[in-house]
Design a protein around this motif. Structure first.
Motif: not given
Length: 212
Positions: A8-26
């Motif tokens: 569960k700890s990994v599953l909770k971290r993955l959305p954090t990575y995803l949100a950051y990656l999506k925040s990087i400008p195109a």
């Protein structure tokens, strides 16, 4: 990709990575390394590297991951492109706030209906989502089987609501009630304990103030 055995700890971290990656400008860097991602999120590099290896085989030495491909891999792993329907129990302020949150769609969650013990709310809508009297839940489930139940009722009523949801076929519970729920082994419960989160913030602030 098979998620069995993933903590569960990994599953909770993955959305954090995803949100950051999506925040990087195109027009930002096309590639990103585990080292850079860890530094940006103030996390351990070894942990980030292990987490990413569970969801993507696209990492290359000295190159890192192709950013857009990594986003796709994480989204696929988390099932963001799938639509999971949920019902919400407790159409109070918190429940209505969740019903109005459009960000759930990014993670494949759709609240299709809400229920409340207050029969006077029957027939109302919130952000386009219908609200029904709680007594109508069994009838709703007979024609609309839904796998997820979201509980936003007071702690004293949470177990009864949980039992009702499970009796009508719900397989996973997302509970915002500040109490432990007793469920069968095959039912997953994810708790959101805001009191515990506030306690962590309070202790951190106290330590910071004392440090000064």
């Amino acid at each position: 990709m098979n998620t069995l055995g993933i903590s569960k700890s990994v599953l909770k971290r993955l959305p954090t990575y995803l949100a950051y990656l999506k925040s990087i400008p195109a027009d930002g860097p096309a590639n990103i390394s585990a080292t850079a991602l860890a530094a940006a999120l103030n996390m351990g590099e070894v942990q980030v590297r292990k987490d990413l290896a569970l969801v993507s085989d696209g990492g290359r030495p000295k190159v890192g991951y192709q950013r857009e491909s990594l986003i796709e891999d994480i989204e696929q792993f988390l099932g963001c492109n799938n639509t999971n329907e949920a019902v919400l129990i407790g159409a109070g302020k918190l429940g209505r706030a969740l019903m109005g949150y459009s960000g759930f769609a990014d993670y494949g969650l759709e609240i299709v209906a809400a229920f409340d013990a207050n029969a006077e709310l029957d027939g109302e809508t919130e952000s386009g989502t219908p609200i029904y009297a709680l007594s109508k839940l069994p009838e709703f489930f007979r024609s609309n089987p839904v796998p997820i139940g979201i509980i936003t009722v007071p702690a004293a009523a949470a177990q009864e609501v949980c039992d009702l949801l499970i009796a009508n076929g719900v397989k996973a519970i997302w509970s915002f009630a500040a109490t432990h729920l007793d469920v069968p082994q095959h039912i997953l419960v994810q708790y959101e304990n805001m009191a515990a989160s506030m306690a962590v913030l309070s202790v951190h602030l106290s330590a910071h103030i004392q440090g000064n």
